[in-house]
Design a protein around this motif. Structure first.
Motif, PDB file in Angstrom:
ATOM      1  N   ASP A   1      28.422  21.185  41.612  1.00 45.57           N
ATOM      2  CA  ASP A   1      29.704  21.016  41.429  1.00 45.57           C
ATOM      3  C   ASP A   1      30.433  20.905  40.396  1.00 45.57           C
ATOM      4  O   ASP A   1      30.694  20.523  40.151  1.00 45.57           O
ATOM      5  N   ALA A   2      30.931  22.306  40.482  1.00 49.08           N
ATOM      6  CA  ALA A   2      31.580  23.010  38.737  1.00 49.08           C
ATOM      7  C   ALA A   2      32.804  23.242  39.605  1.00 49.08           C
ATOM      8  O   ALA A   2      33.666  23.930  38.548  1.00 49.08           O
ATOM      9  N   LEU A   3      33.326  23.312  41.012  1.00 52.01           N
ATOM     10  CA  LEU A   3      34.576  23.630  41.920  1.00 52.01           C
ATOM     11  C   LEU A   3      35.548  22.681  41.196  1.00 52.01           C
ATOM     12  O   LEU A   3      35.829  21.879  41.161  1.00 52.01           O
ATOM     13  N   ASP A   4      36.825  22.936  41.599  1.00 52.22           N
ATOM     14  CA  ASP A   4      38.130  22.648  41.134  1.00 52.22           C
ATOM     15  C   ASP A   4      38.585  23.095  42.567  1.00 52.22           C
ATOM     16  O   ASP A   4      38.782  23.596  43.620  1.00 52.22           O
ATOM     17  N   PRO A   5      38.904  21.446  43.212  1.00 57.47           N
ATOM     18  CA  PRO A   5      38.634  21.436  44.694  1.00 57.47           C
ATOM     19  C   PRO A   5      40.572  22.033  45.382  1.00 57.47           C
ATOM     20  O   PRO A   5      41.131  21.808  46.429  1.00 57.47           O
ATOM     21  N   ASP A   6      41.465  21.066  44.375  1.00 57.43           N
ATOM     22  CA  ASP A   6      42.554  22.375  44.017  1.00 57.43           C
ATOM     23  C   ASP A   6      42.915  23.527  44.460  1.00 57.43           C
ATOM     24  O   ASP A   6      44.031  23.980  44.639  1.00 57.43           O
ATOM     25  N   LEU A   7      41.698  24.105  43.923  1.00 62.82           N
ATOM     26  CA  LEU A   7      42.086  25.287  44.246  1.00 62.82           C
ATOM     27  C   LEU A   7      41.359  26.333  45.327  1.00 62.82           C
ATOM     28  O   LEU A   7      40.975  25.865  46.123  1.00 62.82           O
ATOM     29  N   SER A   8      42.414  27.380  45.510  1.00 62.56           N
ATOM     30  CA  SER A   8      41.954  28.239  46.130  1.00 62.56           C
ATOM     31  C   SER A   8      40.548  29.093  45.659  1.00 62.56           C
ATOM     32  O   SER A   8      40.576  29.088  44.419  1.00 62.56           O
ATOM     33  N   ALA A   9      39.405  29.812  46.843  1.00 62.17           N
ATOM     34  CA  ALA A   9      38.519  30.576  46.233  1.00 62.17           C
ATOM     35  C   ALA A   9      39.190  31.491  45.320  1.00 62.17           C
ATOM     36  O   ALA A   9      37.972  32.029  44.801  1.00 62.17           O
ATOM     37  N   ILE A  10      39.863  32.361  45.680  1.00 62.48           N
ATOM     38  CA  ILE A  10      40.473  33.299  45.373  1.00 62.48           C
ATOM     39  C   ILE A  10      40.723  32.729  43.612  1.00 62.48           C
ATOM     40  O   ILE A  10      40.726  33.739  42.792  1.00 62.48           O
ATOM     41  N   ASP A  11      41.468  31.865  43.858  1.00 59.78           N
ATOM     42  CA  ASP A  11      42.158  31.299  42.692  1.00 59.78           C
ATOM     43  C   ASP A  11      41.159  31.304  41.531  1.00 59.78           C
ATOM     44  O   ASP A  11      40.591  31.470  39.879  1.00 59.78           O
ATOM     45  N   GLN A  12      39.481  30.721  42.359  1.00 59.89           N
ATOM     46  CA  GLN A  12      38.873  29.904  41.418  1.00 59.89           C
ATOM     47  C   GLN A  12      38.089  31.064  40.541  1.00 59.89           C
ATOM     48  O   GLN A  12      37.299  31.071  39.430  1.00 59.89           O
TER      49      GLN A  12
END
Ligand SMILES: Nc1ncnc2c1ncn2[C@@H]1O[C@H](COP(=O)(O)OP(=O)(O)O)[C@@H](O)[C@H]1O
Ligand SMILES: [Mg+2]
Length: 332
Positions: free
Chosen positions: A91-102
């Motif tokens: 998982d390289a995603l930032d949980p606090d971001l929306s998908a569009i921002d990510q």
């Protein structure tokens, strides 16, 4: 050698090696990967993720050399990463971001201007099936949605080559199907190349036309799946009503190598006369044959067979990679 000499390889490696301290994770890796869909197969710990990171220039190699789209993996990692989409294993995603921002952020990281990154983020999120959920925070996403978001990040800059590390890991059947279908579409409709790793044969079989098999840091096979299946000895599968051990003995007396699973026996198909000889053996052994058919190995069988051979005798693997396989090593 297999009729693809006309396509320039997208990835090459020569004697590539990678050590983690004293641990040899990749050893003498030689690759020549043409455009298309390629599955990198191997058990956990084989070196799949390490290979991808080396190709992307994310970690330094210990020895050897390699290119991706003609760029040197040792010195041109930046260029490689701007042309390649990478979907990492974890998982390289930032949980606090929306998908569009990510996804927009992922685009900016590889050098896209903000407006372009934003436009593409909307496009790719639709492509991976997250259009409706694109403004939601990633922390609310299911595993399937997170994998799709990772794929969107990898696709944002419209790369020529997509490298996906275990893209179906942890997915339920529906999400898995969708992921595989999206990857397939990226190759067939998008005309892009996909390199995906998996320890599940079925995944690879659904998307790829070629495989690279890794075992303990070494490449043991790189071929078209079609050719590989052809290279494995065809077997004849014989079911008998009873007297399987008598039948086995009789076949062995006649020089067949027999593999037995209860009442089912398998012998190598030597030639057209094999069927006749099996029936003669049944008469001699006084055994009734219930069914006889040619056994077609699927990728899973092939993988197990190769692993079995490797485990049985650690020796050169050239016999697994030769193009013309005439059965000469059958009795070894
Ligand atoms: N950062 C690291 N430090 C030390 N050893 C590692 C590191 N990453 C991977 N390894 C080791 O290298 C080998 C290959 O790992 P990896 O490339 O992750 O395999 P795979 O992706 O096929 O499961 C394994 O034995 C693993 O334990
Ligand atoms: Mg891995």
């Amino acid at each position: 050698m297999d009729g693809e000499g006309d396509s320039t390889p997208i990835i090459t490696a020569r004697s590539l090696g990678k050590m983690y301290g004293p641990h040899m994770a990749l050893e003498d890796v030689n690759l020549e990967i043409p455009p298309g869909a390629v599955g990198v197969l191997g058990p956990n710990g084989a070196g799949k993720s390490t290979l991808f990171k080396c190709l992307l220039g994310l970690i330094t190699t210990t020895s050897g050399e390699g290119t991706v789209l003609g760029y040197d993996i040792r010195t041109e990692g930046d260029k490689i990463r701007s042309r390649i989409g990478y979907m990492p294993e974890y998982d390289a995603l930032d949980p606090d971001l929306s998908a569009i921002d990510q996804v927009r952020y992922a685009g900016e990281l590889v050098g896209m201007n903000p407006a372009h990154a934003t436009r593409r983020a909307h496009e790719v999120l639709q492509y991976v099936g997250l259009k409706e959920q694109r403004y939601r925070k990633i922390e609310t996403y299911s595993t399937g949605m997170k994998q799709a978001a990772k794929l969107a990040c990898a696709l944002v800059h419209d790369p020529d080559v997509l490298i996906c590390d275990e893209p179906t890991n942890g997915l339920d059947q529906k999400a898995r199907e969708f992921m595989l279908q999206t990857l397939r579409r990226t190759v067939s409709d998008g005309n892009r190349s996909v390199l995906m790793s998996s320890h599940v044969m079925d995944d690879v079989q659904e998307v790829c036309e070629r495989i690279v098999m890794i075992h303990k840091g070494r490449i043991v096979v790189q071929r078209r799946i079609e050719d590989l299946a052809r290279q494995i000895e065809r077997e004849i599968e014989i079911s008998v009503w009873g007297g399987a051990s008598r039948m086995q003995q009789e076949l062995e007396t006649r020089g067949f190598k027999v593999r037995r699973l209860g009442r089912v026996l398998r012998v190598d198909r030597v030639d057209e006369g094999t069927t006749k000889e099996v029936l003669e053996a049944a008469v001699s052994a006084n055994v009734q044959v219930r069914q006889m058919r040619e056994y077609e190995p699927d990728l899973e069988d092939i993988f197990l067979l190769i692993m079995e051979r490797l485990g049985a005798e650690v020796r050169g693997t050239s016999d697994l990679m030769t193009t013309a396989h005439t059965g000469g090593d059958r009795d070894e």
